[in-house]
Structure formats: C-alpha cells, structure tokens
Design a protein around this motif. Structure first.
Motif, PDB file in Angstrom:
ATOM      1  N   GLU A  33       2.388   5.511  35.676  1.00 61.06           N
ATOM      2  CA  GLU A  33       3.610   6.137  36.172  1.00 61.06           C
ATOM      3  C   GLU A  33       4.648   5.070  36.493  1.00 61.06           C
ATOM      4  O   GLU A  33       4.299   3.964  36.915  1.00 61.06           O
ATOM      5  N   ASP A  47       5.772   9.501  33.383  1.00 60.63           N
ATOM      6  CA  ASP A  47       4.532   8.933  32.872  1.00 60.63           C
ATOM      7  C   ASP A  47       4.874   7.756  31.966  1.00 60.63           C
ATOM      8  O   ASP A  47       5.932   7.739  31.312  1.00 60.63           O
ATOM      9  N   ARG A  94       8.176  12.545  30.345  1.00 63.27           N
ATOM     10  CA  ARG A  94       7.349  13.494  31.095  1.00 63.27           C
ATOM     11  C   ARG A  94       7.313  13.154  32.576  1.00 63.27           C
ATOM     12  O   ARG A  94       7.040  12.003  32.949  1.00 63.27           O
ATOM     13  N   GLN A  97       2.249  14.746  36.282  1.00 57.82           N
ATOM     14  CA  GLN A  97       1.762  16.126  36.424  1.00 57.82           C
ATOM     15  C   GLN A  97       1.848  16.638  37.847  1.00 57.82           C
ATOM     16  O   GLN A  97       2.173  17.807  38.080  1.00 57.82           O
ATOM     17  N   TRP A  98       1.609  15.770  38.813  1.00 60.25           N
ATOM     18  CA  TRP A  98       1.536  16.227  40.192  1.00 60.25           C
ATOM     19  C   TRP A  98       2.902  16.582  40.782  1.00 60.25           C
ATOM     20  O   TRP A  98       2.984  17.147  41.876  1.00 60.25           O
ATOM     21  N   GLN A 100       5.329  18.117  38.552  1.00 60.52           N
ATOM     22  CA  GLN A 100       5.980  18.959  37.552  1.00 60.52           C
ATOM     23  C   GLN A 100       6.442  20.303  38.094  1.00 60.52           C
ATOM     24  O   GLN A 100       7.328  20.938  37.517  1.00 60.52           O
ATOM     25  N   SER A 101       5.850  20.747  39.187  1.00 61.73           N
ATOM     26  CA  SER A 101       6.267  22.021  39.784  1.00 61.73           C
ATOM     27  C   SER A 101       7.162  21.814  41.005  1.00 61.73           C
ATOM     28  O   SER A 101       7.470  22.765  41.718  1.00 61.73           O
ATOM     29  N   SER A 105      11.605  18.803  38.805  1.00 65.71           N
ATOM     30  CA  SER A 105      11.670  19.454  37.495  1.00 65.71           C
ATOM     31  C   SER A 105      13.023  20.102  37.250  1.00 65.71           C
ATOM     32  O   SER A 105      13.367  20.433  36.107  1.00 65.71           O
TER      33      SER A 105
END
Length: 214
Positions: A33, A47, A94, A97-98, A100-101, A105
């Motif tokens: 990251e 990422d 990207r 992931q942790w 992304q919500s 975003s």
C-alpha cells in the motif's frame, strides 16, 4: 533479494515519512500500500505491486544526502548499513480493500483524480536499508525531545511518490507538500531509542515546516 532483507522490509506494518498518513507498506506476496495524506487531504491511497529485480549496481545510485552528511558529523557515528535493494514498484488505482467502503471511495481528489497516467507505470528504485536511531523525517528540524524513534530506515534514490510532472494540478496542494522530495522512510518503532540521545537523522533546528501544506 537477500531473504533477511526481504523479511525486514515485509515485516514492518508500514514505513513512514510521518505517522499521520505518508507511508508505504510491502507485503510478502508482492503487494502493498502507498498512502499520502497531509492536512486532512488524501492524495494517494492505493494498492501497489512490487518485486525485487536483482542486486543494485555499485554505480553511485545512492548518494549521501546533505542530511546524512550533517547527521554523521553531529552523531560521530552513522547508521549501520544492512544492505541495498533494487525494487520495481507499480502504483495502482485501487483503493486498499479495507477502505473501499469508506468515504475515500467517493473522493474526487485521491489517486487518478490527482495523478496522470504516467504515475501508474512501473518504476525502479535503489533502496538503502539502515539500522540506527531515527526520527520520522517529517520532524527533522523540529526542536523537541518527545519525538518517537525508529530502529530502521529506508533511503530511496528517488521518491516512491510521483514526480511533480505526474500530478494533474500540483498547485492545488501537492506543491506545498513537495511529496516528490520524500526519499526517507522509517520503521520499527522503539521507545528504548528515545533514551539514547539525538536521532541520527536530526540535523538542525530550522523549525517544524516540512509537514505543512499551505
């Protein structure tokens, strides 16, 4: 890559320019990251993909910086060189992931909104890994005894952050942060080192101005 160096670079939760949002992380699987946050603004939250591409050439790619030279004089002894790495790092668009919500975003500033397409091409870096007593680079020049200390340092031959030419509108804020000048990142925090005198990269008393974006 030397397995000891690999275990060190991937063993840290993050390598920091500061502890508030400018950092890079290397995972064992070749992912990682990159974060660039300053004054509550997120410029990069992405990422990365990375790999070792062989031993560095001994051709002067790593040059002693003015900070390094002054530090060696001030501390009489310099950091211990653990080794040098040649890394290929590719920034992606990207979000990790942790997050992304999260509200990131919906940001119209982060990643591709601030960076040009060239920022996402693979780039090669020569990295010097050292052991010693370091403060976060953002605090260099700030007088005070309560700065956290770190036992490891990465020195890049050029910043892992994109050069100014790869920012769409650098005058909107990136010019103030000068992120493309950040070549020093520290890891492995240690409270014990705070009791062992001046940090090896603490070279002046110019005032705390490297963390401010106007």
């Amino acid at each position: 890559m030397n397995e000891t160096l690999r275990s060190i670079i991937t063993g840290e939760k993050e390598w920091c320019f500061d502890t508030e949002g400018r950092s890079i992380k290397f995972n064992k699987d070749g992912t990682g990251e990159m974060w660039c946050r300053c004054n509550f603004n997120y410029w990069i939250a992405a990422d990365i993909e990375w790999k070792d591409i062989g031993p560095p050439h001994d051709s002067g790619q790593i040059v002693e910086t003015p900070n390094e030279a002054k530090s060696a004089i001030a501390n009489k002894t310099g950091p211990q060189l653990l080794g040098k790495l040649t890394l290929e790092i590719t920034l992606t668009k990207r979000l990790p992931q942790w997050v992304q919500s999260s509200n990131l975003s919906k940001s119209t500033m982060v990643n591709e909104y601030s960076l040009t397409g060239d920022a996402y091409r693979p780039k090669t870096f020569t990295v010097r890994m050292e052991k010693g007593n370091f403060m976060v680079p953002c605090f260099i020049g700030y007088s005070g005894s309560d700065k956290p200390r770190f036992a490891l340092r990465l020195l890049f031959d050029k910043s892992p952050y994109s050069p100014r030419s790869e920012w769409k509108e650098p005058e909107r804020g990136a010019d103030g942060g000068q992120f493309w000048d950040h070549v020093e990142f520290v890891g492995r925090p240690s409270r014990d080192l705070e009791m062992q005198g001046r940090a090896m990269n603490d070279i002046s008393s110019r005032g705390w101005n490297e963390c401010v974006v106007s």
